[in-house]
Design a protein around this motif. Structure first.
Motif, PDB file in Angstrom:
ATOM      1  N   UNK A  54       0.861  -1.178   0.000  1.00 50.07           N
ATOM      2  CA  UNK A  54       0.000   0.000   0.000  1.00 50.07           C
ATOM      3  C   UNK A  54       0.899   1.229   0.000  1.00 50.07           C
ATOM      4  N   UNK A  55       0.683   2.111  -0.967  1.00 53.00           N
ATOM      5  CA  UNK A  55       1.438   3.358  -1.067  1.00 53.00           C
ATOM      6  C   UNK A  55       0.441   4.498  -0.855  1.00 53.00           C
ATOM      7  N   UNK A  56       0.732   5.368   0.101  1.00 51.90           N
ATOM      8  CA  UNK A  56      -0.208   6.450   0.408  1.00 51.90           C
ATOM      9  C   UNK A  56       0.512   7.781   0.542  1.00 51.90           C
ATOM     10  N   UNK A  57      -0.220   8.846   0.235  1.00 57.60           N
ATOM     11  CA  UNK A  57       0.250  10.208   0.475  1.00 57.60           C
ATOM     12  C   UNK A  57      -0.852  10.973   1.192  1.00 57.60           C
ATOM     13  N   UNK A  58      -0.481  11.682   2.247  1.00 59.39           N
ATOM     14  CA  UNK A  58      -1.433  12.512   2.975  1.00 59.39           C
ATOM     15  C   UNK A  58      -0.862  13.917   3.104  1.00 59.39           C
ATOM     16  N   UNK A  59      -1.745  14.900   3.089  1.00 61.55           N
ATOM     17  CA  UNK A  59      -1.354  16.282   3.341  1.00 61.55           C
ATOM     18  C   UNK A  59      -2.404  16.913   4.225  1.00 61.55           C
ATOM     19  N   UNK A  60      -2.162  18.133   4.682  1.00 61.36           N
ATOM     20  CA  UNK A  60      -2.971  18.735   5.741  1.00 61.36           C
ATOM     21  C   UNK A  60      -4.465  18.730   5.416  1.00 61.36           C
ATOM     22  N   UNK A 145       3.201  20.457   2.458  1.00 62.52           N
ATOM     23  CA  UNK A 145       3.965  19.366   3.041  1.00 62.52           C
ATOM     24  C   UNK A 145       3.156  18.071   2.899  1.00 62.52           C
ATOM     25  N   UNK A 146       3.768  17.055   2.343  1.00 66.47           N
ATOM     26  CA  UNK A 146       3.085  15.777   2.140  1.00 66.47           C
ATOM     27  C   UNK A 146       3.889  14.653   2.763  1.00 66.47           C
ATOM     28  N   UNK A 147       3.192  13.642   3.276  1.00 71.21           N
ATOM     29  CA  UNK A 147       3.833  12.476   3.888  1.00 71.21           C
ATOM     30  C   UNK A 147       3.519  11.244   3.038  1.00 71.21           C
ATOM     31  N   UNK A 148       4.562  10.572   2.585  1.00 70.14           N
ATOM     32  CA  UNK A 148       4.411   9.379   1.744  1.00 70.14           C
ATOM     33  C   UNK A 148       4.845   8.156   2.534  1.00 70.14           C
ATOM     34  N   UNK A 149       4.018   7.110   2.482  1.00 72.04           N
ATOM     35  CA  UNK A 149       4.335   5.848   3.144  1.00 72.04           C
ATOM     36  C   UNK A 149       4.261   4.698   2.139  1.00 72.04           C
ATOM     37  N   UNK A 150       5.200   3.764   2.283  1.00 71.00           N
ATOM     38  CA  UNK A 150       5.137   2.500   1.548  1.00 71.00           C
ATOM     39  C   UNK A 150       5.032   1.405   2.598  1.00 71.00           C
ATOM     40  N   UNK A 151       3.951   0.642   2.562  1.00 68.25           N
ATOM     41  CA  UNK A 151       3.695  -0.386   3.570  1.00 68.25           C
ATOM     42  C   UNK A 151       3.538  -1.753   2.912  1.00 68.25           C
ATOM     43  N   UNK A 152       4.222  -2.739   3.455  1.00 72.98           N
ATOM     44  CA  UNK A 152       4.077  -4.117   2.991  1.00 72.98           C
ATOM     45  C   UNK A 152       2.947  -4.762   3.775  1.00 72.98           C
ATOM     46  N   UNK A 153       2.014  -5.395   3.080  1.00 71.85           N
ATOM     47  CA  UNK A 153       0.821  -5.934   3.727  1.00 71.85           C
ATOM     48  C   UNK A 153       0.986  -7.395   4.109  1.00 71.85           C
ATOM     49  N   UNK A 154       1.549  -8.205   3.211  1.00 68.38           N
ATOM     50  CA  UNK A 154       1.666  -9.641   3.456  1.00 68.38           C
ATOM     51  C   UNK A 154       3.087 -10.030   3.846  1.00 68.38           C
ATOM     52  N   UNK A 155       3.298 -10.886   4.825  1.00 66.82           N
ATOM     53  CA  UNK A 155       2.256 -11.590   5.590  1.00 66.82           C
ATOM     54  C   UNK A 155       1.671 -10.745   6.715  1.00 66.82           C
ATOM     55  N   UNK A 156       2.375  -9.690   7.152  1.00 68.54           N
ATOM     56  CA  UNK A 156       1.861  -8.780   8.177  1.00 68.54           C
ATOM     57  C   UNK A 156       2.141  -7.348   7.730  1.00 68.54           C
ATOM     58  N   UNK A 157       1.368  -6.422   8.278  1.00 69.55           N
ATOM     59  CA  UNK A 157       1.530  -5.012   7.926  1.00 69.55           C
ATOM     60  C   UNK A 157       2.845  -4.480   8.473  1.00 69.55           C
TER      61      UNK A 157
END
Length: 206
Positions: A54-60, A145-157
């Motif tokens: 899961x790749x996400x970007x969030x900003x204010x 300002x933006x925050x980007x995350x790369x998260x591996x889902x399998x086998x655990x977050x």
């Protein structure tokens, strides 16, 4: 037994046969309906694909600025608001700032102020993936300002990469991260070398 008596006896069994047939039809119908309700995704023709990353970007919150997330896989498929499905890549949420923050619930307008875009990788293709941000529309003269995350889902977050990025002006494009996956889906290399993904950005490297 006369032929007339045989015919009368045959006719007397017709209602019973009809009743059995109708009961069988009714049972079959109820069975099919129960199966459809137990598996609504199959009824709608959808396949529940699991996410690998899961790749996400969030900003204010409450900002009207529109930030776009672009992701490219190793074979060149690129997902964005222009193409929400590209191979194993899928844009799960396209956020346009305050433009699409208002939703209707029970006939009433409700503001959902969170600014976030999300891309999922639903299958593993070994090679390099590129994650870019593009400042599509500016509503404020100050940098976003933006925050980007790369998260591996399998086998655990598991969060495998986090980076804060400042987008100074409209039309700015920045490469946030480029990561390489091996055959098992594990990250084996990371870099931030600039790579342009959008066809219209003024500044490809940020």
């Amino acid at each position: 037994m006369s032929r007339r008596r045989q015919r009368r006896q045959y006719r007397s069994t017709d209602p019973f046969i009809d009743l059995l047939f109708n009961a069988l039809l009714g049972f079959t119908f109820l069975f099919l309906v129960s199966v459809m309700f137990m598996n609504p995704d199959a009824r709608k023709g959808r396949i529940n694909l699991k996410a690998e990353y899961i790749i996400s970007v969030t900003w204010a919150d409450y900002l009207s600025d529109d930030i776009d997330l672009w992701v490219q896989d190793p074979i060149g498929d690129t997902v964005s608001y222009l193409r929400k499905d590209a191979g194993w890549l899928h844009l799960d949420r396209d956020d346009r700032g305050e433009v699409n923050d208002t939703i209707i619930i029970d006939g009433k307008e409700v503001v959902y102020p969170i600014n976030q875009e999300v891309v999922t990788i639903r299958g593993i293709i070994p090679g390099e993936y590129t994650v870019n941000l593009y400042y599509y529309a500016a509503a404020d003269p100050l940098p976003v300002q933006a925050l980007v995350k790369v998260e591996k889902v399998n086998p655990t977050l598991q969060t495998v990469y986090v980076r804060k990025v400042a987008l100074p002006q409209q039309d700015d494009e920045q490469t946030v991260v480029r990561f390489t996956l091996d055959n098992t889906g594990a990250i084996e290399a990371i870099n931030q070398l600039p790579k342009r993904l959008t066809p219209y950005a003024l500044d490809a490297g940020g």
